[in-house]
Design an enzyme around this catalytic site. Structure first.
Site, PDB file in Angstrom:
ATOM      1  N   GLU A 158       9.976  16.079  15.205  1.00 20.27           N
ATOM      2  CA  GLU A 158      10.287  16.024  13.779  1.00 20.27           C
ATOM      3  C   GLU A 158       9.359  16.990  13.048  1.00 20.27           C
ATOM      4  OE1 GLU A 158       9.096  12.536  11.423  1.00 20.27           O
ATOM      5  OE2 GLU A 158      11.151  12.481  10.694  1.00 20.27           O
TER       6      GLU A 158
ATOM      7  N   VAL B 240      -6.956   0.430   4.087  1.00 16.17           N
ATOM      8  CA  VAL B 240      -6.147  -0.562   3.365  1.00 16.17           C
ATOM      9  C   VAL B 240      -4.908  -0.955   4.188  1.00 16.17           C
ATOM     10  CG1 VAL B 240      -4.752  -0.944   1.296  1.00 16.17           C
ATOM     11  CG2 VAL B 240      -7.004   0.132   1.113  1.00 16.17           C
ATOM     12  N   GLY B 241      -4.245   0.055   4.775  1.00 15.42           N
ATOM     13  CA  GLY B 241      -3.046  -0.231   5.577  1.00 15.42           C
ATOM     14  C   GLY B 241      -3.362  -1.178   6.724  1.00 15.42           C
TER      15      GLY B 241
ATOM     16  N   GLY C 269      -4.409   4.644   4.823  1.00 14.91           N
ATOM     17  CA  GLY C 269      -3.733   3.848   5.847  1.00 14.91           C
ATOM     18  C   GLY C 269      -4.735   3.185   6.766  1.00 14.91           C
TER      19      GLY C 269
ATOM     20  N   GLY D 131      -4.997   3.064  -1.369  1.00 15.47           N
ATOM     21  CA  GLY D 131      -6.068   3.471  -0.454  1.00 15.47           C
ATOM     22  C   GLY D 131      -5.490   4.130   0.783  1.00 15.47           C
TER      23      GLY D 131
ATOM     24  N   GLU E 293      10.530   1.703  10.025  1.00 16.13           N
ATOM     25  CA  GLU E 293      11.465   2.797   9.720  1.00 16.13           C
ATOM     26  C   GLU E 293      10.707   4.074  10.008  1.00 16.13           C
ATOM     27  OE1 GLU E 293      14.609   2.695   8.728  1.00 16.13           O
ATOM     28  OE2 GLU E 293      14.781   0.552   8.402  1.00 16.13           O
TER      29      GLU E 293
ATOM     30  N   LYS F   8       0.859  -1.182   0.000  1.00 15.29           N
ATOM     31  CA  LYS F   8       0.000   0.000   0.000  1.00 15.29           C
ATOM     32  C   LYS F   8       0.894   1.231   0.000  1.00 15.29           C
ATOM     33  CE  LYS F   8      -1.586   2.964   2.890  1.00 15.29           C
ATOM     34  NZ  LYS F   8      -1.656   4.221   2.103  1.00 15.29           N
TER      35      LYS F   8
ATOM     36  N   CYS G  45      13.670  11.712   6.282  1.00 15.13           N
ATOM     37  CA  CYS G  45      13.668  11.188   7.650  1.00 15.13           C
ATOM     38  C   CYS G  45      15.020  11.316   8.321  1.00 15.13           C
ATOM     39  CB  CYS G  45      13.231   9.734   7.638  1.00 15.13           C
ATOM     40  SG  CYS G  45      14.180   8.747   6.472  1.00 15.13           S
TER      41      CYS G  45
HETATM   42  P1  NAP Z   1       2.465   8.261   7.925  1.00  9.60           P
HETATM   43  O1  NAP Z   1       1.375   9.227   8.053  1.00  9.60           O
HETATM   44  O2  NAP Z   1       2.855   7.438   9.090  1.00  9.60           O
HETATM   45  O3  NAP Z   1       2.073   7.319   6.711  1.00  9.60           O
HETATM   46  C1  NAP Z   1       2.926   6.309   6.221  1.00  9.60           C
HETATM   47  C2  NAP Z   1       2.079   5.247   5.577  1.00  9.60           C
HETATM   48  O4  NAP Z   1       1.336   4.544   6.576  1.00  9.60           O
HETATM   49  C3  NAP Z   1       1.046   5.787   4.608  1.00  9.60           C
HETATM   50  O5  NAP Z   1       0.922   4.893   3.536  1.00  9.60           O
HETATM   51  C4  NAP Z   1      -0.199   5.839   5.470  1.00  9.60           C
HETATM   52  O6  NAP Z   1      -1.401   5.873   4.758  1.00  9.60           O
HETATM   53  C5  NAP Z   1      -0.048   4.573   6.269  1.00  9.60           C
HETATM   54  N1  NAP Z   1      -0.778   4.506   7.522  1.00  9.60           N
HETATM   55  C6  NAP Z   1      -1.135   5.511   8.349  1.00  9.60           C
HETATM   56  N2  NAP Z   1      -1.786   5.038   9.431  1.00  9.60           N
HETATM   57  C7  NAP Z   1      -1.851   3.698   9.289  1.00  9.60           C
HETATM   58  C8  NAP Z   1      -2.408   2.632  10.070  1.00  9.60           C
HETATM   59  N3  NAP Z   1      -3.040   2.853  11.221  1.00  9.60           N
HETATM   60  N4  NAP Z   1      -2.289   1.374   9.615  1.00  9.60           N
HETATM   61  C9  NAP Z   1      -1.658   1.115   8.461  1.00  9.60           C
HETATM   62  N5  NAP Z   1      -1.127   2.071   7.676  1.00  9.60           N
HETATM   63  C10 NAP Z   1      -1.207   3.347   8.089  1.00  9.60           C
HETATM   64  O7  NAP Z   1       3.802   8.951   7.441  1.00  9.60           O
HETATM   65  P2  NAP Z   1       3.956   9.986   6.253  1.00  9.60           P
HETATM   66  O8  NAP Z   1       3.359  11.264   6.712  1.00  9.60           O
HETATM   67  O9  NAP Z   1       3.481   9.403   4.992  1.00  9.60           O
HETATM   68  O10 NAP Z   1       5.553  10.057   6.126  1.00  9.60           O
HETATM   69  C11 NAP Z   1       6.346  10.856   6.923  1.00  9.60           C
HETATM   70  C12 NAP Z   1       6.971  10.068   8.055  1.00  9.60           C
HETATM   71  O11 NAP Z   1       7.714   8.957   7.564  1.00  9.60           O
HETATM   72  C13 NAP Z   1       7.967  10.878   8.831  1.00  9.60           C
HETATM   73  O12 NAP Z   1       7.812  10.664  10.203  1.00  9.60           O
HETATM   74  C14 NAP Z   1       9.307  10.333   8.372  1.00  9.60           C
HETATM   75  O13 NAP Z   1      10.354  10.523   9.254  1.00  9.60           O
HETATM   76  C15 NAP Z   1       8.997   8.914   8.166  1.00  9.60           C
HETATM   77  N6  NAP Z   1       9.983   8.301   7.284  1.00  9.60           N
HETATM   78  C16 NAP Z   1      10.905   7.434   7.811  1.00  9.60           C
HETATM   79  C17 NAP Z   1      11.873   6.866   7.004  1.00  9.60           C
HETATM   80  C18 NAP Z   1      12.894   5.909   7.548  1.00  9.60           C
HETATM   81  O14 NAP Z   1      13.524   5.222   6.763  1.00  9.60           O
HETATM   82  N7  NAP Z   1      13.088   5.820   8.840  1.00  9.60           N
HETATM   83  C19 NAP Z   1      11.893   7.164   5.664  1.00  9.60           C
HETATM   84  C20 NAP Z   1      10.957   8.054   5.164  1.00  9.60           C
HETATM   85  C21 NAP Z   1      10.005   8.610   5.988  1.00  9.60           C
HETATM   86  P3  NAP Z   1      -1.946   7.257   4.120  1.00  9.60           P
HETATM   87  O15 NAP Z   1      -1.458   7.217   2.724  1.00  9.60           O
HETATM   88  O16 NAP Z   1      -3.427   7.164   4.214  1.00  9.60           O
HETATM   89  O17 NAP Z   1      -1.381   8.386   4.913  1.00  9.60           O
END
Ligand code: NAP
Ligand code: MG
Length: 471
Positions: free
Chosen positions: A378, A206-207, A203, A201, A245, A170, A279
């Protein structure tokens, strides 16, 4: 306008059980550039079952056969690099030149590298009267973020395929297009059915359906700490392996004998890369108090060179942020910084000359106290905090005074001194004296930055189970 109305699983494009779609919005124009289906739990169930069937034959292929599939996939993606870069420049706001190299060509290269990794990994080892066998863990559920969309996907699917696993992916709602291009490439080369499965979809729907599905053996997640917590608990309930991650608040420690004219610009570039939506960004620059003002002047001078503008303009180094929400969050953090007494020395708001698009001026705070919100949380935008210190020990303590531990940097007058500090930092990666990113080195977090490692040959090991056979 690109329109996708199907998911991809079982080796074919499949009608979604959903009627709703998700608009993919350009960060620069604020207009929709594409639509993808808003999938359902039913779509996930079908995709996971396809992945389970696919696993039974994929895991039986020889290492050489799987390696060749990875090489074919890399080749099919290579022809799509310009299309990928352009899509991500729209989705994320990444300047096109940087998007081409880092968002498209680099992850495509990593797909092919995993072929080499798996050819070199020893899958059986003798230990006393046992043979210890590395076997693929099974069906892997992958959930990825929007900031480096293809990179994050490749970090999961390429080692998973290499190990003999199949995948249900996803991608992020905000940046799903490279996942669709990947499905097209997989289809074009005739990748066996059920190996790569894609459901787009939210998170929440679908997540969560992927993470909670009983036929998913492992969850590989990249994203925020908040979502990571939820995912780890759902996966934990099903006793699934989970790799996370998550975020970062990485420190760049500049020692008093460092060449500031090199170190400070390098630190600014690192922090501002992809407009701070990285990140591993070094968002805290920790400098000796006696040279604080000098560091500030050098940082401001470097920042002035990072032209903010349309991601498709050749002169642009920093594009807009990925979404209106992201822009507003970053602006709120900047206000908090001002209110808590950080000294604003550059940027600080929306650029007047760019009324359309989710732009935020690259911003520097000086004389920051590490307890302030801008130094602890962050921000995920172009905001650098410069923090003064009085002794090397204090610099290390400040660097480690963070809930996160993803990356970091040290610059000193000698390698030895930099190495000594690097070894005391509680973080998964440290670059010393300008050391460059290494595609063979494992990447991942200490503390709340995550569990597990991605990238390089060691990342393939995450997708194995160990079986001990005694004779
Ligand atoms: P996010 O809001 O956590 O979303 C990441 C993914 O998870 C998206 O596909 C999201 O769906 C999905 N998701 C959200 N809640 C979920 C749940 N309860 N169950 C399953 N899936 C769920 O993060 P973001 O805003 O996209 O990305 C930014 C974050 O990623 C930052 O904190 C950054 O530091 C971190 N990051 C870490 C790394 C690393 O390697 N450590 C690399 C890149 C980014 P949606 O599409 O609906 O939001
Ligand atoms: Mg999000």
């Amino acid at each position: 306008m690109l329109t996708y109305d199907k998911h991809y699983y079982d080796g074919a494009w499949q009608t979604s059980t959903a009627t709703e779609t998700i608009a993919v919005v350009s960060s620069a124009t604020e207009e929709a550039i594409a639509r993808v289906p808003r999938g359902t739990a039913e779509d996930v169930d079908r995709a996971v079952k396809a992945a389970r069937r696919g696993f039974e034959s994929w895991r039986r292929l020889s290492v050489e056969e799987r390696a060749q599939w990875l090489e074919k996939l890399a080749a099919a993606m290579k022809t799509r690099a310009p299309q990928i870069a352009e899509a991500i420049a729209h989705e994320v706001g990444t300047a096109l030149g940087f998007a081409t190299k880092v968002q498209a060509e680099f992850p495509i290269m990593m797909i092919g590298m995993n072929a080499k990794f798996i050819r070199d990994i020893k899958l059986e080892e003798e230990l006393g009267n046992s043979i210890v066998v590395k076997e693929p863990i099974g069906v892997v559920g992958c959930v990825t973020p929007w900031n480096y969309p293809l990179h994050q996907i490749v970090c999961k699917i390429a080692p998973a395929f290499a190990a003999g696993c199949t995948v249900v992916l996803k991608p992020a709602e905000m940046a799903p297009l490279s996942a669709f291009f990947l499905a097209e490439a997989a289809h074009e080369i005739g990748l066996p059915n059920g190996v790569f499965n894609l459901v787009s979809g939210s998170g929440r729907v679908v997540g969560e359906a992927i993470v909670g599905h009983p036929e998913v053996d492992m969850v590989s997640f990249t994203g925020s700490l908040q979502a990571g917590r939820r995912i780890a608990s759902v996966a934990g309930d099903g006793i699934k392996k989970v790799t996370l991650e998550l975020g970062g608040k990485s420190a760049f420690v500049v020692l008093d004998d460092a060449p500031f004219d090199k170190a400070i610009p390098a630190g600014v570039n690192n922090c501002m890369q992809n407009s701070g939506q990285t990140c591993s960004a070094w968002t805290r620059m920790i400098v000796p108090r006696s040279r604080h003002d000098e560091a500030v002047e050098l940082a401001k001078a470097q920042l002035a060179k990072l032209t903010l503008g349309d991601p498709f303009d050749k002169n642009t180094r920093l594009g807009p942020l990925a979404s209106a929400g992201q822009r507003d969050t970053v602006l709120e953090y900047i206000e908090k910084g001002k209110n808590e007494g950080a000294q604003l020395v550059a940027g600080g708001g929306k650029p007047a000359q760019l009324p359309k698009g989710f732009y935020v001026e690259p911003t520097i705070f000086a004389n920051v106290d590490n307890k302030m919100t801008v130094a602890q949380e962050e921000i995920f935008g172009p905001v650098l905090s410069i923090i003064p210190y009085d002794s090397d020990d204090q610099a290390i303590a400040i660097a480690n005074d963070s809930p996160y531990g993803l990356a970091g940097g040290v610059w000193a007058g000698t390698q030895e001194r930099a190495m000594d500090v690097a070894k005391q930092m509680r973080t998964g990666q440290v670059d010393i004296n300008g050391g460059r990113f290494n595609v063979l080195a494992p990447f991942g977090g200490y503390k709340k930055s995550g569990i597990g490692r991605e990238i390089g040959p060691l990342a393939v090991e995450e997708f194995f189970q160990l079986k001990s056979i005694q004779r």
